[in-house]
Design a protein around this motif. Structure first.
Motif, PDB file in Angstrom:
ATOM      1  N   LEU A 180      -8.384  -0.440  -3.283  1.00  0.00           N
ATOM      2  CA  LEU A 180      -8.166   0.076  -4.632  1.00  0.00           C
ATOM      3  C   LEU A 180      -6.801   0.752  -4.752  1.00  0.00           C
ATOM      4  CD1 LEU A 180      -9.288   0.538  -7.458  1.00  0.00           C
ATOM      5  CD2 LEU A 180     -10.290   2.674  -6.640  1.00  0.00           C
ATOM      6  N   ARG A 181      -6.408   1.493  -3.735  1.00  0.00           N
ATOM      7  CA  ARG A 181      -5.128   2.205  -3.798  1.00  0.00           C
ATOM      8  C   ARG A 181      -3.970   1.223  -4.019  1.00  0.00           C
ATOM      9  NH1 ARG A 181      -5.614   5.004   0.886  1.00  0.00           N
ATOM     10  NH2 ARG A 181      -4.661   3.327   2.087  1.00  0.00           N
ATOM     11  N   THR A 182      -3.988   0.124  -3.299  1.00  0.00           N
ATOM     12  CA  THR A 182      -2.924  -0.863  -3.466  1.00  0.00           C
ATOM     13  C   THR A 182      -3.078  -1.613  -4.783  1.00  0.00           C
ATOM     14  OG1 THR A 182      -2.985  -1.137  -1.067  1.00  0.00           O
ATOM     15  CG2 THR A 182      -1.698  -2.730  -2.316  1.00  0.00           C
ATOM     16  N   ALA A 183      -4.322  -1.868  -5.180  1.00  0.00           N
ATOM     17  CA  ALA A 183      -4.552  -2.583  -6.436  1.00  0.00           C
ATOM     18  C   ALA A 183      -4.025  -1.800  -7.633  1.00  0.00           C
ATOM     19  CB  ALA A 183      -6.040  -2.870  -6.609  1.00  0.00           C
ATOM     20  N   ILE A 184      -4.174  -0.490  -7.610  1.00  0.00           N
ATOM     21  CA  ILE A 184      -3.652   0.329  -8.715  1.00  0.00           C
ATOM     22  C   ILE A 184      -2.164   0.096  -8.877  1.00  0.00           C
ATOM     23  CG2 ILE A 184      -3.190   2.702  -9.454  1.00  0.00           C
ATOM     24  CD1 ILE A 184      -5.882   3.468  -8.134  1.00  0.00           C
ATOM     25  N   ALA A 185      -1.449   0.088  -7.757  1.00  0.00           N
ATOM     26  CA  ALA A 185       0.001  -0.150  -7.818  1.00  0.00           C
ATOM     27  C   ALA A 185       0.307  -1.578  -8.256  1.00  0.00           C
ATOM     28  CB  ALA A 185       0.621   0.140  -6.447  1.00  0.00           C
ATOM     29  N   ALA A 186      -0.480  -2.537  -7.778  1.00  0.00           N
ATOM     30  CA  ALA A 186      -0.219  -3.934  -8.121  1.00  0.00           C
ATOM     31  C   ALA A 186      -0.454  -4.203  -9.603  1.00  0.00           C
ATOM     32  CB  ALA A 186      -1.099  -4.844  -7.267  1.00  0.00           C
ATOM     33  N   ASP A 214       0.844  -1.194   0.000  1.00  0.00           N
ATOM     34  CA  ASP A 214       0.000   0.000   0.000  1.00  0.00           C
ATOM     35  C   ASP A 214       0.884   1.250   0.000  1.00  0.00           C
ATOM     36  OD1 ASP A 214      -1.744   2.102   0.566  1.00  0.00           O
ATOM     37  OD2 ASP A 214      -2.875   0.981   2.065  1.00  0.00           O
ATOM     38  N   PRO A 215       0.762   2.111  -0.996  1.00  0.00           N
ATOM     39  CA  PRO A 215       1.642   3.283  -1.073  1.00  0.00           C
ATOM     40  C   PRO A 215       1.312   4.369  -0.052  1.00  0.00           C
ATOM     41  CG  PRO A 215       0.047   3.326  -2.860  1.00  0.00           C
ATOM     42  CD  PRO A 215      -0.125   2.007  -2.170  1.00  0.00           C
ATOM     43  N   ALA A 216       0.160   4.274   0.594  1.00  0.00           N
ATOM     44  CA  ALA A 216      -0.212   5.272   1.609  1.00  0.00           C
ATOM     45  C   ALA A 216      -0.862   4.561   2.788  1.00  0.00           C
ATOM     46  CB  ALA A 216      -1.144   6.320   1.014  1.00  0.00           C
ATOM     47  N   PRO A 217      -0.108   3.743   3.507  1.00  0.00           N
ATOM     48  CA  PRO A 217      -0.699   2.867   4.523  1.00  0.00           C
ATOM     49  C   PRO A 217      -1.313   3.599   5.708  1.00  0.00           C
ATOM     50  CG  PRO A 217       1.692   2.823   4.653  1.00  0.00           C
ATOM     51  CD  PRO A 217       1.345   3.562   3.401  1.00  0.00           C
ATOM     52  N   ASP A 218      -0.943   4.849   5.923  1.00  0.00           N
ATOM     53  CA  ASP A 218      -1.496   5.595   7.052  1.00  0.00           C
ATOM     54  C   ASP A 218      -2.808   6.294   6.709  1.00  0.00           C
ATOM     55  OD1 ASP A 218       0.644   4.859   8.679  1.00  0.00           O
ATOM     56  OD2 ASP A 218       1.869   6.539   7.967  1.00  0.00           O
TER      57      ASP A 218
END
Length: 370
Positions: A45-51, A35-39
């Protein structure tokens, strides 16, 4: 056949990085994407975009899995062979046992199919999904502009635009493990197991060559303890999430609801029904048996068995599918406490109705199908 190279990634949050790294090592996945913004507020979705952006150069397809699954050691090769057969398709290798897509997989297993088209108005099960790289790019472009936080919903939005939802593997290849959820699914959904899980050497060849159900008109499913039936005539708008109770939809298949109620009164096993009613409630017992009657009606209509009937793998698929019907239909908070003996009871009860389902067609003389 076109060249097929599948790259892969597991998506995770820093709190579950260790288990994600273990999954990547066990399954031979290329990357772990965090996750690029875990906080920030939880967002799959945020992590899926990067994946989905982590495609290896030269890959024709990309596989993304989540960090709470268990799968066979040869998963990536199974995915590669599946993508080679269906090079232009989104492929899902898991279905939630209490979803319409899970119900579609169970029905396909009973009908003798190796793949079934997903339901258009439902989320795409993203525990383990392979996309052609062009579709992965399209997902990324659409997702960055979305205010949603659920990758499964956004992927369905993308696929609806194409008019082709994902193909669902029959059997499912991976299992959801644990109950914890960073986005709250543990509270609303409880145990989220696969609808039909079979791990056998023959599965690879089956997924490569078995029949495909490209559409299912008349999909029985359980929702909130009630039997429902999805028919095309009542689901004309793909984005609509409407649900039709079985007695509302059944006339669209040429069968009167009174015939179902007659079979419930005359043919439901007394002892089995009484025990299911005692353990799980009389209303649930009745709705489950009606649901299974409808499954037994529709499976022969859609049948794709090889000549000579079901082989050993086909019988295993059917058994695995029926074993999840009862427990998946229970309230989320109840599933974790169901014993193995109770699962066996629910399975026998389900079969008692499925085997009688063809009577609905045979004795009305009005049903049509394949």
């Amino acid at each position: 056949m076109a060249f097929t190279l599948v790259s892969s990634a597991v998506m995770t949050h820093p709190r579950r990085l260790e288990q994600a790294e273990r999954i990547a090592a066990e399954l031979g996945l290329d990357a772990v994407v965090v996750d690029p913004a875990p906080d920030d507020a939880p967002s799959a979705l945020r992590t899926a975009i990067a994946a989905w952006a982590s495609v290896r150069p030269g890959a024709s397809h990309h596989l993304v899995v989540q960090d709470d699954l268990a799968g066979p050691a040869g998963l990536t090769e199974l995915v590669r062979r599946s993508a080679a057969r269906h090079p232009d398709e989104a492929l899902a290798f898991y279905t939630h046992w209490n979803s319409r897509n899970g119900a579609a997989v169970r029905l396909a297993a009973l009908a003798g199919a190796s793949w079934v088209r997903a339901v258009p108005e439902e989320f795409t099960p993203t525990l383990a999904v392979s996309l052609p790289t062009a579709t992965a790019d399209e997902f990324g472009r659409h997702a960055v502009a979305s205010a949603d936080r659920h990758d499964d919903e956004v992927l369905s939005q993308v696929l609806r635009r194409t008019g082709r939802m994902s193909l669902l593997a029959v059997p499912n290849l991976v299992q959801h493990v644990g109950t914890a959820s960073l986005t709250g699914h543990d509270v609303s959904q409880g145990l989220r197991r696969a609808a039909c899980l079979v791990d056998a050497p023959e599965v690879a060849g089956w997924l490569e060559s078995g029949p495909v159900l490209d559409a299912v008109d008349g999909l029985p499913y359980l929702r909130l303890g009630h039997a429902h039936l999805r028919v095309d005539a009542l689901a004309a708008e793909p984005q609509r999430r409407g649900h039709s109770l079985w007695w509302e939809a059944l006339p669209h298949l040429g069968i009167e609801p009174d015939r179902v109620l007659q079979l419930v009164d005359e043919r439901r096993p007394v002892a089995l029904g009484a025990e299911v009613s005692r353990l799980f409630g009389a209303a649930f017992a009745t709705e489950l048996w009606i649901h299974c009657l409808l499954v037994g009606l529709q499976a022969p209509r859609l049948a794709r068995p090889a000549e000579g009937g079901f082989d050993a793998l086909g019988r295993r698929l059917r058994a695995a599918a029926v074993a999840t019907i009862g427990i998946a239909g229970l309230p989320p908070e109840s599933r974790a406490t169901v014993t193995a003996g109770q699962v066996s009871l629910l399975t026998r009860y389900a079969w008692s109705a499925i085997r009688l389902g063809p009577l609905l067609r045979a004795r009305t003389g009005t049903a049509t199908g394949q």
